[in-house]
Design an enzyme around this catalytic site. Structure first.
Site, PDB file in Angstrom:
ATOM      1  N   PHE A 150       0.859  -1.185   0.000  1.00 32.93           N
ATOM      2  CA  PHE A 150       0.000   0.000   0.000  1.00 32.93           C
ATOM      3  C   PHE A 150       0.898   1.239   0.000  1.00 32.93           C
ATOM      4  O   PHE A 150       0.833   2.085   0.897  1.00 32.93           O
ATOM      5  CB  PHE A 150      -0.927  -0.013   1.218  1.00 32.93           C
ATOM      6  CG  PHE A 150      -1.837  -1.208   1.263  1.00 32.93           C
ATOM      7  CD1 PHE A 150      -3.017  -1.235   0.547  1.00 32.93           C
ATOM      8  CD2 PHE A 150      -1.488  -2.322   2.012  1.00 32.93           C
ATOM      9  CE1 PHE A 150      -3.842  -2.349   0.577  1.00 32.93           C
ATOM     10  CE2 PHE A 150      -2.308  -3.438   2.060  1.00 32.93           C
ATOM     11  CZ  PHE A 150      -3.495  -3.455   1.339  1.00 32.93           C
ATOM     12  N   LEU A 151       1.755   1.307  -1.001  1.00 34.20           N
ATOM     13  CA  LEU A 151       2.744   2.376  -1.089  1.00 34.20           C
ATOM     14  C   LEU A 151       2.227   3.524  -1.942  1.00 34.20           C
ATOM     15  O   LEU A 151       1.634   3.311  -2.998  1.00 34.20           O
ATOM     16  CB  LEU A 151       4.046   1.847  -1.701  1.00 34.20           C
ATOM     17  CG  LEU A 151       4.680   0.624  -1.032  1.00 34.20           C
ATOM     18  CD1 LEU A 151       5.922   0.196  -1.809  1.00 34.20           C
ATOM     19  CD2 LEU A 151       5.007   0.910   0.414  1.00 34.20           C
ATOM     20  N   GLU A 153       3.392   6.601  -4.234  1.00 38.51           N
ATOM     21  CA  GLU A 153       4.562   7.169  -4.890  1.00 38.51           C
ATOM     22  C   GLU A 153       4.806   8.570  -4.345  1.00 38.51           C
ATOM     23  O   GLU A 153       3.897   9.370  -4.200  1.00 38.51           O
ATOM     24  CB  GLU A 153       4.370   7.188  -6.404  1.00 38.51           C
ATOM     25  CG  GLU A 153       4.324   5.784  -6.996  1.00 38.51           C
ATOM     26  CD  GLU A 153       4.437   5.781  -8.507  1.00 38.51           C
ATOM     27  OE1 GLU A 153       5.335   6.456  -9.041  1.00 38.51           O
ATOM     28  OE2 GLU A 153       3.617   5.100  -9.144  1.00 38.51           O
ATOM     29  N   LYS A 202      -6.556  -5.261  -1.479  1.00 37.65           N
ATOM     30  CA  LYS A 202      -5.698  -4.372  -2.279  1.00 37.65           C
ATOM     31  C   LYS A 202      -6.497  -3.702  -3.403  1.00 37.65           C
ATOM     32  O   LYS A 202      -6.477  -2.474  -3.562  1.00 37.65           O
ATOM     33  CB  LYS A 202      -4.528  -5.172  -2.862  1.00 37.65           C
ATOM     34  CG  LYS A 202      -3.725  -4.449  -3.931  1.00 37.65           C
ATOM     35  CD  LYS A 202      -3.038  -3.210  -3.401  1.00 37.65           C
ATOM     36  CE  LYS A 202      -2.173  -2.577  -4.493  1.00 37.65           C
ATOM     37  NZ  LYS A 202      -1.492  -1.362  -4.026  1.00 37.65           N
ATOM     38  N   LEU A 248      -9.927  14.043  -1.487  1.00 35.66           N
ATOM     39  CA  LEU A 248     -11.081  14.863  -1.852  1.00 35.66           C
ATOM     40  C   LEU A 248     -10.681  16.066  -2.693  1.00 35.66           C
ATOM     41  O   LEU A 248     -11.481  16.979  -2.866  1.00 35.66           O
ATOM     42  CB  LEU A 248     -11.817  15.346  -0.585  1.00 35.66           C
ATOM     43  CG  LEU A 248     -12.510  14.280   0.266  1.00 35.66           C
ATOM     44  CD1 LEU A 248     -13.255  14.941   1.426  1.00 35.66           C
ATOM     45  CD2 LEU A 248     -13.477  13.441  -0.564  1.00 35.66           C
ATOM     46  N   ALA A 250     -10.144  18.020  -5.961  1.00 37.78           N
ATOM     47  CA  ALA A 250     -10.482  18.003  -7.389  1.00 37.78           C
ATOM     48  C   ALA A 250      -9.246  18.384  -8.199  1.00 37.78           C
ATOM     49  O   ALA A 250      -8.378  19.110  -7.730  1.00 37.78           O
ATOM     50  CB  ALA A 250     -11.612  18.982  -7.665  1.00 37.78           C
ATOM     51  N   CYS A 258      -1.010   2.451 -10.471  1.00 38.09           N
ATOM     52  CA  CYS A 258      -1.956   1.631  -9.710  1.00 38.09           C
ATOM     53  C   CYS A 258      -3.414   1.870 -10.071  1.00 38.09           C
ATOM     54  O   CYS A 258      -4.101   0.957 -10.541  1.00 38.09           O
ATOM     55  CB  CYS A 258      -1.751   1.866  -8.208  1.00 38.09           C
ATOM     56  SG  CYS A 258      -0.167   1.263  -7.591  1.00 38.09           S
ATOM     57  N   LYS A 261      -4.703   0.964 -13.756  1.00 41.98           N
ATOM     58  CA  LYS A 261      -4.556  -0.467 -14.030  1.00 41.98           C
ATOM     59  C   LYS A 261      -5.447  -1.313 -13.130  1.00 41.98           C
ATOM     60  O   LYS A 261      -6.095  -2.273 -13.583  1.00 41.98           O
ATOM     61  CB  LYS A 261      -3.084  -0.859 -13.839  1.00 41.98           C
ATOM     62  CG  LYS A 261      -2.785  -2.342 -13.910  1.00 41.98           C
ATOM     63  CD  LYS A 261      -1.298  -2.601 -13.800  1.00 41.98           C
ATOM     64  CE  LYS A 261      -0.759  -2.290 -12.423  1.00 41.98           C
ATOM     65  NZ  LYS A 261      -1.179  -3.282 -11.397  1.00 41.98           N
TER      66      LYS A 261
END
Length: 428
Positions: A150-151, A153, A202, A248, A250, A258, A261
């Site tokens: 649960f990384l 970037e 996940k 939240l 915009a 992630c 895909k």
């Protein structure tokens, strides 16, 4: 504990470094010889804050090494599979690299039998761990666990060292206990469950976060029409403990390795099981059309882009990464080129990668250089270098003082007072 990490990309390298920092003896395995040579020299193949410094630290201590030969990792007790699972042509997850890694482990196990655990950290469809366990059933000393990552970037190393939770899916208590022992030094909630549950946790997590983003982006279109301020609305929503403030904001849409895909993979998985995920389908539709809607806000100021100089600030899908996979900037650049604009772009890290896709764009060394002489400037990625700008100087240098803020990150009142025409996302 002795650990082998197969795959040294974004997830694999971060996993290897963090495990080494937590006291384990780790060896990273990758078939890309050029990458391994650089890693041995302490050069990270990815841009990720803190990773290269930590990499050199564990290399120098001897806690981490790298190889191209899996046989050199045969002493490992645990094998992490951290290879890519890219989107296939039909939208499903391409698992060829996962099964290739599993086959290599199986071959090594047959040559040098011992108790080992195969931990799948790659994001894989629900049921993959069970299928791998079935494939390895001829090697009774090999067991399989799912341990999704649960990384985020831009903060991957921090997330690996201090995760929000550790999810472990296994078929027996002994396997899960060994994986838990790997994270003995990490203070985080544990979820110990089945492999299938871990895999769906996940996908469901990423799908839900993507849903929050697209909900706010769709709401921003209504906000713009009503003359309200989506930033204030998000703040008011986020103060509700049932909602919270995260995801939240915009903007021009999500991207990266992630969310795009994983949402399509989950939709494909649902379709294969005769289930329609209508909300998630709309999430992807909103995300695909948000850059188009954003560019439409340019129309009142630049009705015809042909020959007009347009500055695009920020190209990576988010700050503090060089990742341009599914970045909103790519859709923006393509649309501007189709409109005949003269595009000048700036990004402190990702420009070289984007140049391979858009060679006709002019890439500058600074944001100020990109904006000079422009008929409009568009903020796509909120790098510090793109947000903190000398506004009075830029006002004088632009052919037309128009700012489109795709991240609501520019100081709206300050730039308006400086004389700019300012348009945010869903802002009055």
């Amino acid at each position: 504990m002795k650990v082998a990490v197969i795959g040294t990309g974004y997830v694999g390298l971060t996993t290897a470094v963090s495990l080494a920092m937590n006291g384990h003896q780790v060896i990273g395995v990758d078939l890309d010889e050029a990458k391994i040579v650089k890693l041995r020299q302490g050069i990270s193949p990815i841009y990720e804050p803190g990773v290269e410094g930590a990499l050199n630290q564990v290399l120098n201590s001897g806690a981490l090494s790298f190889t191209t030969k899996l046989a050199e990792a045969q002493d490992a007790d645990v094998f992490f599979v951290c290879v890519g699972t890219p989107e296939a042509a039909d939208g499903t997850a391409d698992l060829r690299y996962v099964y290739s890694a599993v086959a290599a482990i199986e071959g090594m196990q047959q040559a040098a039998p011992k108790r080992r655990i195969v931990v799948i950290k790659s994001t894989v469809p629900v049921g993959t761990g069970d299928q791998v366990a079935e494939l390895l059933s001829g090697c009774p000393e090999l067991t399989v666990a799912s341990n999704p990552e649960f990384l985020r970037e831009g903060s991957a190393l921090a997330d690996a060292l201090a995760p929000s939770r550790i999810v472990i899916g296994a078929g027996d208590p002994g396997t899960s206990e060994v994986v838990e022992e790997l994270y003995k030094a990490v203070d985080a909630p544990r979820v110990v469950t089945t492999r299938a549950n871990a895999e769906l946790i996940k996908y469901a997590s990423n799908a839900f976060l993507a849903t929050r983003i697209s909900f706010m982006n769709e709401l921003s279109r209504l906000s713009a029409a009503l003359g309200t301020d989506i930033v204030t609305i998000a703040n008011g929503m986020g103060l509700d403990s049932r909602i919270g403030p995260e995801f939240l904001r915009a903007g021009v849409g999500y991207g990266g390795s992630c969310f795009p895909k994983d949402t399509i993979a989950l939709l494909q998985l649902a379709a294969q099981n005769g289930i329609s995920l209508g909300i998630l389908e709309q999430v992807r539709t909103v995300n695909a059309t948000q850059p188009v809607w954003f560019l439409e806000q340019l129309q009142p100021f630049v009705p015809d882009c042909r020959g007009k100089r347009i500055a695009v600030l920020g190209l990576a899908f988010k700050p503090d990464t060089d990742d341009i996979r599914e970045a909103p900037s790519l859709a923006i650049l393509q649309a501007l080129e189709e409109k005949g604009a003269a595009v000048y772009a700036y990004d402190p890290i990702a420009a070289d990668a984007v140049r391979q896709k858009f060679p006709n764009v002019s890439y500058t060394k600074t944001a100020e250089e990109a904006v000079q002489g422009a008929h409009a400037a568009l903020l796509i990625t909120e790098w510090k270098q793109c947000v903190e700008l000398p506004w009075e100087q830029l006002y004088e240098s632009m052919a037309q003082p128009v700012l489109l803020d795709g991240r609501n990150a520019w100081p709206a009142q300050i730039v308006k007072q400086a004389g700019f025409h300012y348009v945010g996302v869903g802002k009055s």
